[in-house]
Design a protein around this motif. Structure first.
Motif, PDB file in Angstrom:
ATOM      1  N   THR A 127       0.846  -1.231   0.039  1.00 55.40           N
ATOM      2  CA  THR A 127      -0.016  -0.016  -0.100  1.00 55.40           C
ATOM      3  C   THR A 127       0.994   1.118  -0.046  1.00 55.40           C
ATOM      4  N   LEU A 128       1.933   1.284   0.689  1.00 57.26           N
ATOM      5  CA  LEU A 128       2.573   2.584   0.943  1.00 57.26           C
ATOM      6  C   LEU A 128       3.327   2.552  -0.462  1.00 57.26           C
ATOM      7  N   LEU A 129       3.949   1.510  -1.126  1.00 56.98           N
ATOM      8  CA  LEU A 129       4.382   1.762  -2.393  1.00 56.98           C
ATOM      9  C   LEU A 129       3.685   2.248  -3.461  1.00 56.98           C
ATOM     10  N   TYR A 130       2.482   1.747  -3.232  1.00 57.91           N
ATOM     11  CA  TYR A 130       1.426   2.339  -4.213  1.00 57.91           C
ATOM     12  C   TYR A 130       1.086   3.782  -4.201  1.00 57.91           C
ATOM     13  N   PHE A 131       0.731   4.315  -2.847  1.00 62.20           N
ATOM     14  CA  PHE A 131       0.846   5.613  -2.600  1.00 62.20           C
ATOM     15  C   PHE A 131       1.883   6.368  -2.934  1.00 62.20           C
ATOM     16  N   LYS A 132       3.089   5.912  -2.738  1.00 58.86           N
ATOM     17  CA  LYS A 132       4.415   6.454  -2.961  1.00 58.86           C
ATOM     18  C   LYS A 132       4.348   6.958  -4.486  1.00 58.86           C
ATOM     19  N   VAL A 133       4.202   5.831  -4.957  1.00 62.68           N
ATOM     20  CA  VAL A 133       4.267   5.975  -6.852  1.00 62.68           C
ATOM     21  C   VAL A 133       3.451   6.960  -7.060  1.00 62.68           C
ATOM     22  N   SER A 154       1.663   9.410  -5.630  1.00 58.71           N
ATOM     23  CA  SER A 154       2.018  10.766  -5.172  1.00 58.71           C
ATOM     24  C   SER A 154       3.209  11.325  -6.341  1.00 58.71           C
ATOM     25  N   LYS A 155       4.034  10.393  -6.394  1.00 65.69           N
ATOM     26  CA  LYS A 155       5.316  10.874  -7.592  1.00 65.69           C
ATOM     27  C   LYS A 155       4.615  11.238  -8.713  1.00 65.69           C
ATOM     28  N   HIS A 184       2.860  14.190  -8.862  1.00 62.94           N
ATOM     29  CA  HIS A 184       3.933  15.523  -8.655  1.00 62.94           C
ATOM     30  C   HIS A 184       4.436  15.812  -9.994  1.00 62.94           C
TER      31      HIS A 184
END
Ligand code: ADP
Ligand code: MG
Lengths: 363, 274, 289
Positions: free
Chosen positions: C275-281, C283-284, C287
């Protein structure tokens, strides 16, 4: 019916710079007051403060003799017509008009009567059961009007209501609104960024810039007697020509009044060629740069040693001519100080009489 | 561009094979459900039974308390649907239209919940429900899904797109916030609500995992659990009866799909397309 | 205006309460249980610290379960996406024929997994199943799809791919349709060959959809339960036992609540990372736009 007063009103969105600063505004009962100014100057914000859609950061709002700062928008006796009409898309025309009445808990039978009366007035009877999406722009506009009128408000508020219409329809709606105001005699507050609209509709004009009132007066007063350079520029097409003091002095001799830094005149007050022997005036020999013919009048952009400016003439266009002489009558000059505020003078503030200038031209 | 005739024919044959791969199993299911037990045990298999044995459906239906399963399924799916509308609409409205303290924290909570599958938390929830006496009840199947993070997220997007002016017009019309929500926002969000409703109904109608785990007796079991148990009848597997049971489970959904294909596809692909 | 201040809290409260009671509290409860030994019936929960985790990680069966889960997830996602990519390029056309095929391909996605599991159990029946009949048509031997430890997991992967593929295809088609046409027009003017057009325009423009599908596919596969519970019950010889089924088995059949909770915590960690990976990518990506 009610008059409206803003007392020392300020407004900032969040922690940003103030959009409205210490505004004092009196709107007379029954007037057709137009707020006009460039886009972003705070017109809508002022309106929305009056309507109660926006809280103020400081100051008081009075409607009639009630302080309404804490009164909900729906309880201020105000109706508003929005730029995009803001008709409820899922309700029929009838539903749109009726919604406010329903919320005022008016009995059903009476509501029906009121809706039908209004529909008659704005000529929408046969569209009552249609959805707004199926109406033309002008019809939607009328639904918005009907929705505003049916509540019999003390104050009508309009935020650029005509800017989505095409030119022809806009003209027609203008007349209709003026007539409506006459008939109802209610206070109208009307926002526009179009000074022509402001001049032709309002009986009182408030000119705003960057959240400050620059002038409040009747249309003709604003035109003939602008309080400052901003108003002079904003009202009238094309806007007033402003020349700097030093350039004018070269032509006329020293300006005696210390306060004056700029001299202005309206393009329509400058006379070309024929009137070159006018008794008192600044005479300039100019070169025509561009020319726009608009039918009854012609607009010239000319170059003189006092700078570039515009001239509006009602004579036949000068197609062949390049060089012209232009006279600006002394009594049509406006003077402004360094801040751009109007300087009122008793006499013509030039050391040398205009005679000498004429001599120069004649040489 | 023009395609030559042989290529066109090849393309159509390809498409037919593709449809066969995905549709044949269902036809096979229906075909089996109308066979005698003997006919299921022949190789090569028969596509069309000699005689259509409609009694298989009755046998399947009578092999357990299927009326109860069916009623439970309806109550659970519809119950969840109603609860979700009651909880999702105001929450989505608040997240879309109000500014308030802790709004971001609370919305993060919604997003986190969206990523928590039932398969992760079933054990502790089971223990809780058993403490609260809600095991084997329809409440145990409904309450955990009484709201939907995905629903809140999706409806909030829709509510945010409603022009501010419309709400202001309503405020000037002296409307209460509740009335704005119900009379203006909800009607405008009708397509989203239909989408959400279909998605939820189908998901919970089909659900096997949760009712399996949260029930220990027949009283609160739903259709999928009941059907899955047909398998344990009389030792050996009676495929014809089993398939008849599954036809009963699948047909309502296929009928809905047939009539609302667009809405359903939109509902299920929403997240990916957005 | 007093009540107005509380209104938003009042509006979100029902939903938030449900989340807290049925999703958030259970997570913490599960973590708590994972440090204890408990058989559900006895009144006491014994604190065992990391004992359950130690047991888990030294249990060869659990390691096999993890291996099965990863294999199942990896191949399901890999085949689903690559086949869906091919199919979407083929089916991304207008007309009733294509929309019919799209609908047909999608239909397994809305069918209960119970029916899908049973249907495929029947189709993959070693003696009378449809699949072996198809093989026999092309002269191949019968395969004991679900009863042989060597083929059971692969069979479950085939079923999952069959179910996923229509959904994946439609998502990719939506992605394809959102690629601006002018990009292709420019490429056509440059006479770009088709495969280059795919590599330089289509694939990069699709990558957000493909990334989304990868994550969704992983999240979905990692929690597989229904087909296993109905078809194989983790067998034969533990060859199809996966994480969620393992938790279920230990919790509900062996009543090893603490032990099952510890396995649940491991699933929680895996899901959190994804999940973290998903949101990280995600949001990138936002961006960069
Ligand atoms: N909701 C808002 N939040 C922040 N700034 C705003 C908001 N509404 C308006 N503004 C700012 O306030 C100024 C005045 O806006 P407005 O009253 O709408 O101008 P006008 O109607 O004269 O064009 C603008 O600079 C605008 O950017
Ligand atoms: Mg404005």
């Amino acid at each position: 019916m009610a008059k409206i007063q803003l007392k020392n009103v300020s407004k900032a969105y969040g922690n940003n710079k103030k959009v409205i600063e210490d505004m004092n505004l009196d709107i007379q009962d029954g007037s057709f007051t137009v707020l006009v100014g460039p886009s972003g100057c705070g017109k809508s914000t002022t309106l929305r403060i009056i309507a109660g859609l926006e809280d103020v950061s400081a100051g008081e709002i009075w409607i009639g003799d009630q302080l309404v700062n804490d009164v909900a928008p729906g309880k201020r006796g105000i109706s508003m017509v929005f730029q995009n009409y803001a008709l409820y898309p899922t309700m029929s025309v009838r539903g749109n008009i009726e919604f406010g009445l329903e919320n005022m808990k008016i009995p059903k039978a009476e509501r029906k009567k009121m809706v039908e009366e209004i529909a008659e007035i704005v000529d929408l009877t046969e569209y009552l059961d249609k959805k707004p999406q199926n109406l033309s722009g002008g019809q939607r506009q009328r639904v918005a009007l009907a929705r505003a009128m049916v509540k019999k408000p003390d104050v009508f508020i309009f935020d650029e209501p005509l800017s989505n219409l095409d030119a022809k329809l806009r003209g027609q709606m203008r007349t209709e609104l003026i007539q409506l105001h006459k008939r109802l005699g209610t206070t109208f507050i009307y926002v526009t960024h179009d000074q022509v609209e402001a001049m032709s509709m309002g009986d009182e004009i408030v000119i705003l810039d960057k959240g400050h009132i620059m002038q409040q007066a009747a249309p003709m007063e604003v035109y003939h007697n602008p309080a400052n350079q901003f108003v002079a520029n904003f009202i009238g097409t094309p806007s007033m020509n402003i020349l700097s003091k030093s350039m004018v002095e070269e032509k006329t001799g020293t300006i005696t009044d210390e306060r004056i830094s700029y001299v202005g005149f309206r393009p329509e007050h400058a006379a070309m060629q024929v009137e070159k022997l006018a008794a008192s005036g600044i005479n300039l020999s100019c070169e025509i740069i561009t020319m726009e013919t608009l039918g009854s009048e012609t607009l010239y952009l000319v170059n003189s040693d006092a700078g570039q400016f515009q001239v509006k003439s009602f004579q036949a266009p000068l197609v062949e001519t390049k060089k012209v002489d232009i006279t600006i009558p002394m009594d049509k000059l406006y003077y402004f100080d360094t801040q751009g505020n109007r300087v009122f003078v008793e006499d013509i503030p030039f050391q040398t009489p205009a005679r000498e200038v004429r001599g120069e031209v004649l040489v | 561009m023009k395609t030559s005739l042989p290529l066109k024919i090849l393309n159509v044959i390809g498409l037919i094979i593709m449809v066969a791969i995905f549709a044949m199993p269902f036809i096979w299911m229906i075909s089996t459900s109308l066979k005698t037990l003997g006919e299921t045990m022949v190789f090569p298999p028969k596509w069309i039974p000699d005689e259509l044995i409609w009694e298989n459906f009755i046998s399947a239906w009578n092999s357990g308390p299927f009326l109860q399963y069916f009623m439970n399924s309806v109550l659970v799916s519809v119950g969840i649907l109603i609860f979700q509308f009651i909880t999702v609409i105001p929450a989505a409205y608040a997240f879309a239209r109000y500014e308030f303290r802790f709004k971001n924290v609370l919305f993060s909570l919604v997003m986190v919940t969206m990523m928590i599958p039932a398969q992760l938390i079933f054990l502790p929830v089971f223990l809780n429900l058993s403490d609260w006496g809600l095991l084997d009840t329809l409440w145990g199947l409904i309450l955990p899904f009484a709201t939907s993070a995905f629903g809140i997220f999706m409806l909030r997007q829709t509510f945010k797109q409603v022009p501010e002016e419309l709400l202001e017009a309503a405020r000037l019309d002296n409307s209460t916030d509740f009335k704005i929500m119900m009379k203006i926002m909800v009607p405008m969000a009708k397509p989203t609500l239909i989408t959400l409703g279909l998605f939820n109904f189908i998901t919970h109608w089909n659900d096997y995992f949760w009712p399996l785990v949260m029930t220990t007796t027949e009283s609160a079991r739903t259709l999928p659990v009941g059907i899955a148990q047909l398998r344990q009848v009389d030792g050996g597997v009676a495929w014809n009866i089993l398939m008849a049971g599954n036809v009963i489970l699948v047909i309502p959904i296929l009928i809905i799909f047939f009539f609302a294909q667009r809405h359903i596809i939109r509902a299920f692909t929403y997240t990916g397309v957005k | 205006m007093r009540s107005a201040k509380w209104r938003p809290y009042f509006f979100v409260a029902p939903a938030i309460i449900v989340f807290l009671v049925f999703f958030i509290q259970p997570i913490f409860y599960m973590i708590y249980l994972s440090f204890h030994d408990w058989n559900f019936i006895s009144p006491d929960k014994t604190f065992v610290g990391l004992g359950n985790f130690k047991d888990l990680l030294s249990d060869p069966m659990f390691l096999e379960v993890i291996r099965n889960t990863l294999m199942y997830t990896f191949f399901t996602v890999l085949f689903s996406i690559s086949l869906a990519l091919l199919m979407s390029i083929w089916l991304n056309k207008q007309g009733w024929m294509y929309s019919f095929v799209q609908g047909a391909v999608f239909s397994p996605h809305i069918i209960s997994l119970v029916s899908i599991a049973m249907l495929w159990m029947w189709i993959m029946d070693a003696d009378y199943g449809l699949l072996n009949w198809v093989l026999s048509l092309v002269g191949l031997e019968k395969v004991p799809w679900l009863t042989d430890p060597n083929t059971a997991l692969s069979s479950l992967i085939i079923i999952a791919v069959w179910k996923n593929i229509g959904y994946f295809t439609l998502i990719i088609i939506a992605g394809l349709q959102s690629i601006p046409k002018h990009l292709y027009e420019a490429a056509a003017l440059d006479r770009t060959p088709p495969w280059r057009r795919f590599a330089k325009i289509t694939f990069p423009m699709l990558s957000p959809s493909l990334f989304f599908l990868t994550i969704i596919g992983i999240l979905d596969s990692i929690k597989v339960f229904e087909t296993i519970s109905i078809i194989t019950k983790g067998g034969p010889l533990n060859s199809t036992n996966t994480l969620v089924y393992y938790i279920y088995e230990n919790g509900f059949i062996f009543f090893k609540i603490g032990y099952a909770s510890a396995a649940g915590v491991i699933l929680l960690v895996i899901l959190s990372i994804l999940t973290l990976l998903y949101f990280k990518v995600l949001s990138k990506r936002v961006h960069y736009q």
